[in-house]
Write a protein that holds these residues in place. Structure first.
Motif, PDB file in Angstrom:
ATOM      1  N   PRO A  35     -13.700   4.779  -0.630  1.00 23.08           N
ATOM      2  CA  PRO A  35     -13.481   6.112  -0.036  1.00 23.08           C
ATOM      3  C   PRO A  35     -12.120   6.681  -0.423  1.00 23.08           C
ATOM      4  CG  PRO A  35     -14.382   4.593   1.598  1.00 23.08           C
ATOM      5  CD  PRO A  35     -14.032   3.768   0.394  1.00 23.08           C
ATOM      6  N   VAL A  36     -12.087   7.983  -0.666  1.00 17.85           N
ATOM      7  CA  VAL A  36     -10.846   8.662  -1.046  1.00 17.85           C
ATOM      8  C   VAL A  36     -10.122   9.154   0.211  1.00 17.85           C
ATOM      9  CG1 VAL A  36      -9.870  10.648  -2.275  1.00 17.85           C
ATOM     10  CG2 VAL A  36     -11.772   9.355  -3.281  1.00 17.85           C
ATOM     11  N   VAL A  37      -8.815   8.920   0.253  1.00 18.89           N
ATOM     12  CA  VAL A  37      -7.982   9.400   1.355  1.00 18.89           C
ATOM     13  C   VAL A  37      -7.474  10.791   0.985  1.00 18.89           C
ATOM     14  CG1 VAL A  37      -5.907   9.004   2.734  1.00 18.89           C
ATOM     15  CG2 VAL A  37      -7.289   7.059   1.956  1.00 18.89           C
ATOM     16  N   GLY A  38      -7.739  11.785   1.840  1.00 19.10           N
ATOM     17  CA  GLY A  38      -7.299  13.141   1.577  1.00 19.10           C
ATOM     18  C   GLY A  38      -5.812  13.332   1.816  1.00 19.10           C
ATOM     19  N   LEU A  39      -5.291  14.473   1.370  1.00 16.48           N
ATOM     20  CA  LEU A  39      -3.859  14.746   1.467  1.00 16.48           C
ATOM     21  C   LEU A  39      -3.350  14.691   2.899  1.00 16.48           C
ATOM     22  CD1 LEU A  39      -1.133  15.693   0.327  1.00 16.48           C
ATOM     23  CD2 LEU A  39      -1.989  18.047   0.506  1.00 16.48           C
ATOM     24  N   GLN A  40      -4.030  15.367   3.806  1.00 13.91           N
ATOM     25  CA  GLN A  40      -3.538  15.436   5.184  1.00 13.91           C
ATOM     26  C   GLN A  40      -3.550  14.057   5.843  1.00 13.91           C
ATOM     27  OE1 GLN A  40      -2.114  18.247   5.795  1.00 13.91           O
ATOM     28  NE2 GLN A  40      -2.986  19.101   3.920  1.00 13.91           N
ATOM     29  N   GLU A  41      -4.591  13.285   5.586  1.00 13.30           N
ATOM     30  CA  GLU A  41      -4.646  11.926   6.129  1.00 13.30           C
ATOM     31  C   GLU A  41      -3.547  11.061   5.520  1.00 13.30           C
ATOM     32  OE1 GLU A  41      -7.664   8.062   6.526  1.00 13.30           O
ATOM     33  OE2 GLU A  41      -8.368   9.908   5.551  1.00 13.30           O
ATOM     34  N   GLY A  42      -3.307  11.246   4.222  1.00 14.41           N
ATOM     35  CA  GLY A  42      -2.246  10.492   3.558  1.00 14.41           C
ATOM     36  C   GLY A  42      -0.879  10.797   4.143  1.00 14.41           C
ATOM     37  N   ILE A  43      -0.622  12.075   4.424  1.00 13.43           N
ATOM     38  CA  ILE A  43       0.650  12.469   5.034  1.00 13.43           C
ATOM     39  C   ILE A  43       0.797  11.820   6.407  1.00 13.43           C
ATOM     40  CG2 ILE A  43       1.950  14.392   6.019  1.00 13.43           C
ATOM     41  CD1 ILE A  43       0.862  16.147   3.745  1.00 13.43           C
ATOM     42  N   GLU A  44      -0.271  11.873   7.214  1.00 15.25           N
ATOM     43  CA  GLU A  44      -0.233  11.278   8.555  1.00 15.25           C
ATOM     44  C   GLU A  44       0.044   9.780   8.485  1.00 15.25           C
ATOM     45  OE1 GLU A  44      -0.204  12.528  11.424  1.00 15.25           O
ATOM     46  OE2 GLU A  44      -1.027  14.544  11.325  1.00 15.25           O
ATOM     47  N   LYS A  45      -0.623   9.081   7.568  1.00 14.34           N
ATOM     48  CA  LYS A  45      -0.424   7.634   7.439  1.00 14.34           C
ATOM     49  C   LYS A  45       1.001   7.322   6.979  1.00 14.34           C
ATOM     50  CE  LYS A  45      -5.118   5.949   6.596  1.00 14.34           C
ATOM     51  NZ  LYS A  45      -5.964   5.127   5.697  1.00 14.34           N
ATOM     52  N   THR A  46       1.515   8.132   6.073  1.00 18.84           N
ATOM     53  CA  THR A  46       2.871   7.907   5.575  1.00 18.84           C
ATOM     54  C   THR A  46       3.903   8.154   6.671  1.00 18.84           C
ATOM     55  OG1 THR A  46       2.171   8.575   3.350  1.00 18.84           O
ATOM     56  CG2 THR A  46       4.536   8.534   3.790  1.00 18.84           C
ATOM     57  N   LEU A  47       3.708   9.197   7.454  1.00 25.47           N
ATOM     58  CA  LEU A  47       4.621   9.478   8.562  1.00 25.47           C
ATOM     59  C   LEU A  47       4.583   8.356   9.599  1.00 25.47           C
ATOM     60  CD1 LEU A  47       3.990  13.308   9.071  1.00 25.47           C
ATOM     61  CD2 LEU A  47       6.041  12.226   8.099  1.00 25.47           C
ATOM     62  N   SER A  48       3.405   7.805   9.843  1.00 25.41           N
ATOM     63  CA  SER A  48       3.285   6.684  10.783  1.00 25.41           C
ATOM     64  C   SER A  48       4.022   5.469  10.265  1.00 25.41           C
ATOM     65  CB  SER A  48       1.806   6.336  11.016  1.00 25.41           C
ATOM     66  OG  SER A  48       1.127   7.397  11.644  1.00 25.41           O
ATOM     67  N   TRP A  49       3.894   5.215   8.964  1.00 24.55           N
ATOM     68  CA  TRP A  49       4.611   4.076   8.362  1.00 24.55           C
ATOM     69  C   TRP A  49       6.117   4.287   8.423  1.00 24.55           C
ATOM     70  CZ3 TRP A  49       7.903   3.850   4.129  1.00 24.55           C
ATOM     71  CH2 TRP A  49       8.312   2.556   3.777  1.00 24.55           C
ATOM     72  N   LEU A  50       6.574   5.499   8.131  1.00 22.71           N
ATOM     73  CA  LEU A  50       8.009   5.790   8.197  1.00 22.71           C
ATOM     74  C   LEU A  50       8.546   5.579   9.605  1.00 22.71           C
ATOM     75  CD1 LEU A  50       8.216   9.026   6.001  1.00 22.71           C
ATOM     76  CD2 LEU A  50       9.343   6.845   5.516  1.00 22.71           C
ATOM     77  N   LYS A  51       7.796   5.989  10.596  1.00 20.22           N
ATOM     78  CA  LYS A  51       8.211   5.810  11.975  1.00 20.22           C
ATOM     79  C   LYS A  51       8.299   4.331  12.327  1.00 20.22           C
ATOM     80  CE  LYS A  51       7.089   7.183  16.721  1.00 20.22           C
ATOM     81  NZ  LYS A  51       6.121   7.955  17.586  1.00 20.22           N
ATOM     82  N   ALA A  52       7.297   3.575  11.907  1.00 22.48           N
ATOM     83  CA  ALA A  52       7.280   2.143  12.201  1.00 22.48           C
ATOM     84  C   ALA A  52       8.401   1.412  11.466  1.00 22.48           C
ATOM     85  CB  ALA A  52       5.919   1.543  11.816  1.00 22.48           C
ATOM     86  N   SER A  53       8.640   1.795  10.197  1.00 24.76           N
ATOM     87  CA  SER A  53       9.677   1.105   9.415  1.00 24.76           C
ATOM     88  C   SER A  53      11.075   1.448   9.928  1.00 24.76           C
ATOM     89  CB  SER A  53       9.570   1.476   7.930  1.00 24.76           C
ATOM     90  OG  SER A  53       9.761   2.862   7.726  1.00 24.76           O
ATOM     91  N   SER A  54      11.291   2.678  10.414  1.00 26.58           N
ATOM     92  CA  SER A  54      12.601   3.048  10.952  1.00 26.58           C
ATOM     93  C   SER A  54      12.886   2.313  12.256  1.00 26.58           C
ATOM     94  CB  SER A  54      12.678   4.556  11.167  1.00 26.58           C
ATOM     95  OG  SER A  54      11.762   4.973  12.165  1.00 26.58           O
ATOM     96  N   THR A  55      11.812   2.023  13.021  1.00 26.31           N
ATOM     97  CA  THR A  55      11.973   1.262  14.262  1.00 26.31           C
ATOM     98  C   THR A  55      12.404  -0.157  13.963  1.00 26.31           C
ATOM     99  OG1 THR A  55      10.255   2.579  15.335  1.00 26.31           O
ATOM    100  CG2 THR A  55      10.803   0.471  16.356  1.00 26.31           C
ATOM    101  N   LYS A  56      11.819  -0.751  12.901  1.00 29.99           N
ATOM    102  CA  LYS A  56      12.169  -2.123  12.509  1.00 29.99           C
ATOM    103  C   LYS A  56      13.590  -2.197  11.992  1.00 29.99           C
ATOM    104  CE  LYS A  56       7.412  -3.471  11.392  1.00 29.99           C
ATOM    105  NZ  LYS A  56       6.487  -3.879  10.306  1.00 29.99           N
ATOM    106  N   GLU A  57      14.009  -1.132  11.276  1.00 32.28           N
ATOM    107  CA  GLU A  57      15.374  -1.117  10.726  1.00 32.28           C
ATOM    108  C   GLU A  57      16.396  -1.005  11.837  1.00 32.28           C
ATOM    109  OE1 GLU A  57      15.314   2.134   8.020  1.00 32.28           O
ATOM    110  OE2 GLU A  57      14.008   1.141   6.549  1.00 32.28           O
TER     111      GLU A  57
END
Length: 324
Positions: A302-324
């Motif tokens: 399955p292909v991940v669309g742009l908006q879903e990709g942005i949401e997933k990336t923002l979630s990862w950034l939030k999680a990684s900043s919490t770990k840092e």
């Protein structure tokens, strides 16, 4: 490919981290070779130190694991090298891998990652040899492709892939910086001069790479890896800001960017690092759209669309900043 052994070189890099995680999630037996520790600690269980420029160490890793499929991502990818000697992983490392593969009759398919930077922005190649690199890094990747083609008749089935501008979880420069600037309100839109390019969300990228290894035919010489729909960078910044609930990036006239580039060039000439330059300005204003249709057609996932990709990336950034 289910239940097969899969070896990934450069499994600790950005795309490699995502590829290793995806392969593990699909149930494959994975070995990740890299000189660096995994970015994602979940991949520690399949990581093994290996410098691909050490031919003996590389051969030993292959013989002990005996993979069915190989994904070669190990490379120096920054643009700071001054000569081809600075990119030995991209040249000598590729030659070492080809030599090992030439006697690895247990390998069913090997996929070699090159780069879209083997061609200048806007240049649409007519053949795999129609290249026009403008950076030393790009030239090193041209050399790597040439080495693969020289060895191809003596190796198992092989494919060459050219990732475009890939972004998503575990990324670094330059698109992690881009997201950070948008989220911090520091990104400035360039307006009508902003470029439209082929980008690729990393989940789609690794799915395309895995799918290419499963192709029943080898009629395609090389593949550009990326999403089918090009992105305008200013519009992308607006989407990121909107999803994150941040203010819309402001827009400035071209004169501002020319002045900023002049200051950056002066700083770089004197040895001071500055985040902007004429090179970056040209990159921001040069359209670069390539054909990813063959890779897209090969993709069985399955292909991940742009908006879903942005949401997933923002979630990862939030999680990684919490770990840092």
């Amino acid at each position: 490919m289910t239940n097969y052994k899969v070896l990934v070189t450069g499994g600790s890099g950005f795309i490699g981290t995502n590829l290793v995680g995806r392969l593990k999630g699909l149930g494959f037996d994975v070995l990740s070779l890299d000189v660096a520790a995994p970015r994602n600690r979940d991949n520690l269980d399949v990581h093994r130190y290996c410098d691909i420029c050490d031919a003996d160490l590389l051969a030993e890793a292959f013989e002990s694991f005996r993979p069915d499929y190989v994904f070669h991502l190990a490379a120096r990818t920054d643009l700071r090298g001054k000569s081809l000697d600075d990119y030995r992983e991209n040249i000598a490392g590729v030659d070492n891998l080809c030599a090992v593969l030439s006697s690895a009759d247990y390998v069913k398919h090997a996929v070699f990652a090159s780069s879209m930077l083997v061609c200048r922005a806007g240049h649409i190649p007519a053949t795999i040899e129609d290249v026009s690199p403008t950076t030393v890094y790009g030239k090193s990747k041209v050399e790597g492709e040439r080495i693969v083609r020289q060895w191809m008749a003596r190796m198992p089935k092989c494919s060459i892939v050219r990732p475009t501008s890939i972004w998503g979880a575990w990324f670094g420069e330059p698109y992690r910086n881009f997201f950070d600037m948008v989220l911090a309100g520091r990104y400035i839109r360039i307006g009508r001069a902003s470029s439209t390019k082929t980008y690729g969300y990393v989940e789609n990228c690794v799915n395309q790479i895995i799918s290419i290894a499963q192709r029943p035919d080898d009629s395609v010489e090389y593949f550009y890896i990326g999403d089918a729909v090009p992105l305008n960078v200013d519009e992308w910044s607006l989407s990121i800001a909107s999803h994150a609930g941040r203010r819309k990036p402001i827009k400035a006239p071209m004169f501002f960017f020319y002045c900023l580039a002049w200051v950056g060039d002066l700083c770089n000439f004197t040895g001071l690092r500055f985040p902007f330059s004429s090179f970056r300005l040209k990159n921001m204003t040069t359209h670069n759209v390539v054909d990813c249709a063959p890779a897209e057609k090969s993709n069985v996932y399955p292909v991940v669309g742009l908006q879903e990709g942005i949401e997933k990336t923002l979630s990862w950034l939030k999680a990684s900043s919490t770990k840092e």
